[in-house]
Design a protein around this motif. Structure first.
Motif, PDB file in Angstrom:
ATOM      1  N   GLN A  45       0.830  -1.193   0.000  1.00  0.00           N
ATOM      2  CA  GLN A  45       0.000   0.000   0.000  1.00  0.00           C
ATOM      3  C   GLN A  45       0.871   1.251   0.000  1.00  0.00           C
ATOM      4  N   ASN A  46       1.987   1.196   0.715  1.00  0.00           N
ATOM      5  CA  ASN A  46       2.920   2.314   0.678  1.00  0.00           C
ATOM      6  C   ASN A  46       3.525   2.490  -0.708  1.00  0.00           C
ATOM      7  N   VAL A  47       3.819   1.370  -1.375  1.00  0.00           N
ATOM      8  CA  VAL A  47       4.333   1.447  -2.744  1.00  0.00           C
ATOM      9  C   VAL A  47       3.307   2.127  -3.644  1.00  0.00           C
ATOM     10  N   ALA A  48       2.052   1.728  -3.506  1.00  0.00           N
ATOM     11  CA  ALA A  48       0.988   2.337  -4.315  1.00  0.00           C
ATOM     12  C   ALA A  48       0.864   3.831  -4.002  1.00  0.00           C
ATOM     13  N   ASP A  49       0.948   4.194  -2.722  1.00  0.00           N
ATOM     14  CA  ASP A  49       0.887   5.612  -2.347  1.00  0.00           C
ATOM     15  C   ASP A  49       2.056   6.388  -2.958  1.00  0.00           C
ATOM     16  N   SER A  50       3.242   5.787  -2.922  1.00  0.00           N
ATOM     17  CA  SER A  50       4.417   6.457  -3.485  1.00  0.00           C
ATOM     18  C   SER A  50       4.270   6.679  -4.982  1.00  0.00           C
TER      19      SER A  50
END
Length: 364
Positions: A45-50
């Motif tokens: 999810q952090n990757v997607a946010d980034s």
């Protein structure tokens, strides 16, 4: 539990695009293309946010670098789950004092789950005064506005209020690679597990509308992506709180109407609910394994590995299953409560399987 949906309207998103254009004008007036670096810690999810942060920076006129010494804008997207990750973040923040000294105009941003925690924000405020912008995951959608405030007010900006998370559609995105893609279907969590901070930093469960998910999914398939992962802290809760009556199995059936050759991936702790889409999975659901997640079984040593393998191997036909299995164990006679152990460990205990199973369905 409050499951109120907060969907940002077109006017709010248009306002962020205006700030994006204003920052682009600032960069253009400086006569050179600024370089930005986004450093991501933690989960998918952090990757997607980034990737959304990268999209916003691209629209602001930035190019990208992996070298913090060359970057005009550094964004650290952080994780609050593991102590090791937090220590790495603080270490990296400390190292950035040198890049800031060499380039006083450099803007350093801290965001993500770690940044949402009040004690972290306070520590950064007091001890890392070279950090210009701090914001949590619930403020991600207004990154352009927050960054514009840094540019124009020349002061530090903190946006870590305990907001109810919002759903922002239409944020720009830069996807890394042309094969794999991530699609968020929901945000937050209502479970409040003892060991997990997600509900406190990402808020309560919020599901995206199925039509918006379908449109994004279809665009990815048409663009040639072959492996699409559906993201959500608890995908089995998808649809709760939406006006439309839909659950996760309905969503899977909807996505599989998209023609093409692709894999759908997701992580679940509840095989039964996740695989109710029997039309998608060929009707091959083994009912006698219903208690696999959440039930209790007695295991000893390697029997645990065999039991889990037997459970997941029988669930799905014409697909593939991979699992990172973490088991919560309460050893009989131990008054210390639940503790985690590796599946290979020896010793008898009463085991509650709280594992995540990644299900990979091939369409086409």
């Amino acid at each position: 539990m409050d499951r109120k949906q907060v969907l940002l309207d077109d006017g709010q998103m248009a306002r962020q695009r205006e700030f994006t254009e204003k920052i682009h004008d600032i960069h253009r007036a400086r006569g050179r293309t600024p370089l930005a670096m986004v450093d991501t810690f933690g989960c998918q999810q952090n990757v997607a946010d980034s990737q959304h942060i990268l999209g916003m920076l691209r629209d602001m006129g930035c190019d990208f670098t992996d070298d913090p010494a060359r970057a005009d804008i550094v964004v650290m997207n952080t994780c609050a789950i593991r102590d090791h990750a937090e220590k790495r973040v603080y270490g990296t923040l400390g190292a950035l004092t040198h890049t800031k000294k060499a380039n006083p105009e450099q803007i350093i941003c801290l965001c993500g789950c770690m940044a949402q925690r009040p004690e972290v924000a306070q520590r950064v405020r007091e001890s890392y005064r070279h950090v210009d912008l701090v914001f949590g995951p619930q403020a991600l959608w207004k990154f352009p506005e927050l960054l514009y405030r840094v540019y124009t007010r020349r002061g530090r900006v903190f946006s870590v209020e305990n907001e109810h998370g919002s759903i922002a559609e239409g944020m720009p995105v830069v996807r890394e690679g042309r094969v794999r893609a991530w699609v968020s279907i929901m945000y937050g969590c209502n479970n409040f597990c003892t060991y997990c901070i997600v509900p406190y930093v990402r808020g309560r469960e919020k599901s995206r509308k199925p039509g918006d998910i379908l449109a994004e999914f279809r665009s990815l398939v048409e663009a040639g992506y072959k492996e699409i992962t559906l993201l959500g802290q608890n995908v089995n809760s998808y649809g709760k709180g939406l006006e439309e009556q839909i659950d996760f199995s309905d969503l899977l059936n909807l996505l599989c109407t998209v023609p093409g050759d692709y894999h759908i991936r997701f992580l679940t702790v509840d095989f039964d609910k996740a695989l109710q889409a029997t039309g998608v999975f060929g009707g091959h659901l083994v009912q006698n394994h219903r208690s696999a997640a959440g039930g209790q079984i007695i295991v000893a040593g390697d029997i645990a590995k065999c039991a889990v393998a037997d459970i997941i191997a029988a669930v799905i036909k014409d697909g593939a299953i991979g699992a990172d299995v973490e088991v919560a164990v309460q050893v009989m006679g131990d008054t210390g409560g639940i503790r985690l152990f590796n599946i290979d460990n020896r010793g008898a205990g009463r085991v509650r399987i709280a594992c995540g199973v990644g299900i990979n369905y091939r369409r086409g």
